[in-house]
Design a protein around this motif. Structure first.
Motif, PDB file in Angstrom:
ATOM      1  N   TRP A   1       0.820  -1.200   0.000  1.00 30.26           N
ATOM      2  CA  TRP A   1       0.000   0.000   0.000  1.00 30.26           C
ATOM      3  C   TRP A   1       0.862   1.261   0.000  1.00 30.26           C
ATOM      4  O   TRP A   1       0.633   2.200  -0.768  1.00 30.26           O
ATOM      5  CB  TRP A   1      -0.886  -0.052   1.242  1.00 30.26           C
ATOM      6  N   THR A   2       1.857   1.301   0.880  1.00 31.08           N
ATOM      7  CA  THR A   2       2.673   2.507   1.045  1.00 31.08           C
ATOM      8  C   THR A   2       3.461   2.810  -0.226  1.00 31.08           C
ATOM      9  O   THR A   2       3.627   3.973  -0.612  1.00 31.08           O
ATOM     10  CB  THR A   2       3.612   2.351   2.249  1.00 31.08           C
TER      11      THR A   2
ATOM     12  N   TYR B   1       8.319  -0.686   2.716  1.00 28.49           N
ATOM     13  CA  TYR B   1       7.691  -0.777   4.041  1.00 28.49           C
ATOM     14  C   TYR B   1       6.329  -1.416   3.914  1.00 28.49           C
ATOM     15  O   TYR B   1       5.577  -1.101   3.004  1.00 28.49           O
ATOM     16  CB  TYR B   1       7.538   0.627   4.632  1.00 28.49           C
TER      17      TYR B   1
ATOM     18  N   TRP C   1       2.962  -3.303   6.485  1.00 29.13           N
ATOM     19  CA  TRP C   1       2.471  -3.701   7.795  1.00 29.13           C
ATOM     20  C   TRP C   1       1.452  -4.799   7.615  1.00 29.13           C
ATOM     21  O   TRP C   1       0.886  -4.986   6.539  1.00 29.13           O
ATOM     22  CB  TRP C   1       1.835  -2.515   8.518  1.00 29.13           C
TER      23      TRP C   1
ATOM     24  N   ASP D   1      -1.680  -6.787  10.306  1.00 29.08           N
ATOM     25  CA  ASP D   1      -2.274  -6.888  11.643  1.00 29.08           C
ATOM     26  C   ASP D   1      -2.835  -8.282  11.799  1.00 29.08           C
ATOM     27  O   ASP D   1      -3.697  -8.694  11.035  1.00 29.08           O
ATOM     28  CB  ASP D   1      -3.396  -5.852  11.809  1.00 29.08           C
TER      29      ASP D   1
ATOM     30  N   LYS E   1       0.549  -5.823  15.786  1.00 33.40           N
ATOM     31  CA  LYS E   1       0.944  -5.057  14.611  1.00 33.40           C
ATOM     32  C   LYS E   1       2.340  -5.500  14.187  1.00 33.40           C
ATOM     33  O   LYS E   1       3.274  -5.485  14.970  1.00 33.40           O
ATOM     34  CB  LYS E   1       0.941  -3.568  14.939  1.00 33.40           C
TER      35      LYS E   1
ATOM     36  N   GLN F   1       5.316  -4.834  11.438  1.00 34.33           N
ATOM     37  CA  GLN F   1       5.763  -3.819  10.484  1.00 34.33           C
ATOM     38  C   GLN F   1       7.164  -4.171  10.002  1.00 34.33           C
ATOM     39  O   GLN F   1       7.998  -4.626  10.797  1.00 34.33           O
ATOM     40  CB  GLN F   1       5.795  -2.441  11.158  1.00 34.33           C
TER      41      GLN F   1
ATOM     42  N   PRO G   1       5.339   0.386  17.160  1.00 35.74           N
ATOM     43  CA  PRO G   1       5.316   1.326  16.032  1.00 35.74           C
ATOM     44  C   PRO G   1       6.416   2.389  16.106  1.00 35.74           C
ATOM     45  O   PRO G   1       6.988   2.761  15.085  1.00 35.74           O
ATOM     46  CB  PRO G   1       3.928   1.965  16.135  1.00 35.74           C
TER      47      PRO G   1
END
Lengths: 66, 416
Positions: B296-297, B324, B326, B328, B333, B335, B378
């Motif tokens: 996504w990033t 990067y 992530w 869940d 979380k 990452q 995070p």
């Protein structure tokens, strides 16, 4: 412009802090910290990219005075 | 041309963020967005999580916000996939043969899920790539019965986490000896496997799937290579994606498992055409390699890069953001930053911060940081991303993480 954050909805993905460390950090549990909410003209492109990079849309750029 | 027009093929996150970035940078021309799906743009990461669980509905995952298309002053052409590209005339051809001309074209057509097929080529598993997939899978899980996820990757693992949370007896089947090891290496793969097992998800690793045989009642039997058979009310394939680039065949645009583009995301073989997101294979400047990244990033950062490059042709920016992503799973979380190689040295560290254990895996080659994985920390990951970008050593990384752990901070939540 200035930055507004819905801190309680933050999920700590950290994209804002990675893109614009002058304005954003996150805490240990993953809630955003707005280091400075005012955005100068020369900072706008980076700050806007950071706002768009939030996967849960908790950041906003607002016109001054709103 | 009197009016400038940017055409964006694709209405998922990469396409939508491109339009938003163009407007944020003051672009005044036309934006036309072509979408194969007929629904308004939505965000995909929640499909395997909050949307699958029912916690989110469609309005929660909509990407355009309350202002809709007017908010980005874009003209949507929905339910009308792009079927070919005419680079000489600078036109995109749609399924109904309409031609849409462009000054600039952004290819953001994404990727679709691979699935499991029977010997006749019919799908025998569900996938989770679009909103219809997620609705269908939610409905199937809600009828009860066991869920079998084939493939120990992240999307499959998230589906397993959600299915288990919904009360389904859930199993992950992974051909590799350790799930997640292809991406994260065996050490962190073992930790994530244990996380699933601690949360009542069964993990069968090192065993392939021979066949999936659907029954008349909607259930299936999953036959494994070791002779075991699993009964399943739902079989979910989490076995990767295929870039949606077939529509570019014959156009002159170079396609090799993704649309080939340079470090500015400009496509080889066509003027004023860019590719971003899951469909793009771009030149990574530091290594010279061509990479396709399905995160996504990456899509969002490339959207910003391309918007800038369209509007500032004389001051183009190369795309070189740190990889990067992530995930869940079971409330943890996960990452990751960087590029993991099987030969990396991996150190696992646990830091006690604000009454919780925070785990970080530090990956290195010859003492130089190559990647990092954070589980439940995070803030540690924000630091890891900075360390990675400045090419820090593993020793520096550990020292700075220790300092960070000693200076815990908590954000102030101001009631709205």
């Amino acid at each position: 412009m200035r930055i507004a954050a819905n801190v309680g909805a933050c999920q700590g993905y950290g994209n804002c802090a990675a893109l614009d460390p002058h304005h954003f950090d996150v805490d240990d549990d993953g809630l955003v910290i707005v280091l400075r909410d005012s955005v100068l003209d020369g900072e706008l492109e980076t700050a806007a990219a950071a706002v768009r990079s939030c996967p849960v849309a908790v950041l906003e750029l607002l016109e001054d005075g709103n | 041309m009197a009016t400038d027009r940017v055409v964006i093929a694709g209405t998922s996150i990469a396409g939508v963020r491109t339009a938003q970035a163009l407007r944020a940078e003051g672009y005044q021309g036309e934006i036309v967005m072509i979408g194969a799906e007929s629904v308004d743009p939505y965000d995909k990461p929640p499909l395997s999580k909050q949307f699958l669980s029912g916690e989110n509905d469609f309005s929660d995952i909509a990407l355009l916000g309350s202002a809709g298309w007017a908010g980005i002053e874009a003209v949507p052409l929905l339910g009308r996939a792009a079927t070919s590209l005419d680079v000489a005339r600078k036109e995109v051809v749609l399924a109904d043969n309409e031609r849409v001309s462009y000054n600039h074209l952004v290819i953001a057509t994404g990727a679709r899920a691979r699935t499991l097929l029977d010997p006749n080529g019919s799908p025998v598993a569900q996938t989770i790539r679009d909103v219809q997939d997620a609705v269908a899978l939610r409905e199937r899980i809600s009828r009860g019965g066991p869920v079998v996820v084939v493939g120990g990757g992240f999307v499959g693992a998230e589906v397993a986490s959600t299915a288990s949370q919904l009360g389904a007896a859930t199993t992950i089947v992974e051909a590799m000896p350790v799930p997640f090891s292809r991406v994260l290496g065996p050490q962190v793969g073992e930790i994530l496997s244990a996380l699933h097992q601690d949360n009542a998800v069964k993990v069968i690793a090192g065993v392939g799937v021979d066949s999936v045989v659907p029954g008349a009642d909607g259930t299936s039997r999953v036959h494994l290579a070791n002779g075991t058979t699993l009964e399943a009310a739902a079989v979910v394939a989490g076995i990767g994606v295929i870039p949606n680039s077939e529509w570019l065949e014959g156009s002159g645009v170079a396609v090799r498992d993704g649309v080939i583009c340079d470090e500015y995301c400009a496509v080889d073989g066509a003027a004023d055409v860019y590719a971003i997101g899951d469909v793009a294979r771009w030149r990574h400047l530091p290594t010279g390699e061509y990479r396709r990244v399905e995160h996504w990033t990456n899509a969002v950062d490339q959207a910003s890069t391309v918007a800038h490059n369209i509007l500032h042709a004389s001051e183009k920016k190369a795309y070189a953001a740190a990889p990067y992503f992530w995930s869940d799973q079971h409330g943890t979380k996960i990452q990751m930053v960087g590029d993991i190689s099987p030969t990396d040295h991996v150190e696992l560290h646990t830091f006690r911060v604000l009454a919780a254990d925070r785990r970080i895996a530090v990956y290195s080659q010859n003492g130089r940081l190559t990647a990092g994985v954070a589980l439940g920390w995070p803030r540690g990951m924000v630091l890891m991303r900075k360390l990675w970008e400045r090419n820090a050593s593993a020793a520096e990384a550990v020292a700075e993480l220790e300092m960070l752990a000693h200076n815990a901070v908590r954000a102030r939540v101001v009631p709205a």
